[in-house]
Design a protein around this motif. Structure first.
Motif, PDB file in Angstrom:
ATOM      1  N   VAL A  40       0.849  -1.010  -0.422  1.00  0.00           N
ATOM      2  CA  VAL A  40       0.393   0.269   0.107  1.00  0.00           C
ATOM      3  C   VAL A  40       1.327   1.808  -0.454  1.00  0.00           C
ATOM      4  N   VAL A  41       1.857   0.884   0.767  1.00  0.00           N
ATOM      5  CA  VAL A  41       2.607   2.377   1.110  1.00  0.00           C
ATOM      6  C   VAL A  41       3.203   2.597  -0.615  1.00  0.00           C
ATOM      7  N   ALA A  42       3.546   1.545  -0.954  1.00  0.00           N
ATOM      8  CA  ALA A  42       4.768   1.560  -2.358  1.00  0.00           C
ATOM      9  C   ALA A  42       3.251   2.192  -3.170  1.00  0.00           C
ATOM     10  N   VAL A  43       2.031   1.579  -3.185  1.00  0.00           N
ATOM     11  CA  VAL A  43       1.250   2.261  -4.275  1.00  0.00           C
ATOM     12  C   VAL A  43       1.323   3.377  -4.477  1.00  0.00           C
ATOM     13  N   VAL A  44       1.454   4.307  -3.097  1.00  0.00           N
ATOM     14  CA  VAL A  44       0.730   5.637  -2.355  1.00  0.00           C
ATOM     15  C   VAL A  44       1.931   6.437  -2.751  1.00  0.00           C
TER      16      VAL A  44
END
Length: 72
Positions: A13-17
């Motif tokens: 999720v952090v990578a996508v954000v």
């Protein structure tokens, strides 16, 4: 095992954000650059720069600016 899956999910999720923010910033910079280029190519802006640089005198500047103001 569930802690590892939760950690992987959070990392994903952090990578996508982060990727979304990077893409947004790059797109904004591209639009701003295109807008500056459009203003720089404006005949009035070119004329102002040439006058400011001393390439043309005031009479030439006023004559050409007047010509740009006319509706043909």
């Amino acid at each position: 095992m569930s802690r590892i899956l939760m950690l992987l999910f959070v990392v994903a999720v952090v990578a996508v954000v982060v990727l979304g923010v990077i893409m947004f910033v790059r797109a904004s910079a591209t639009r701003a650059s295109e807008a500056r280029a459009a203003v720089a190519d404006n005949p009035r802006e070119i004329l102002k720069r040439r006058y400011a640089a001393g390439e043309i005198d005031e009479d030439e500047y006023l004559r050409r600016m007047s010509g740009l103001s006319q509706d043909w």
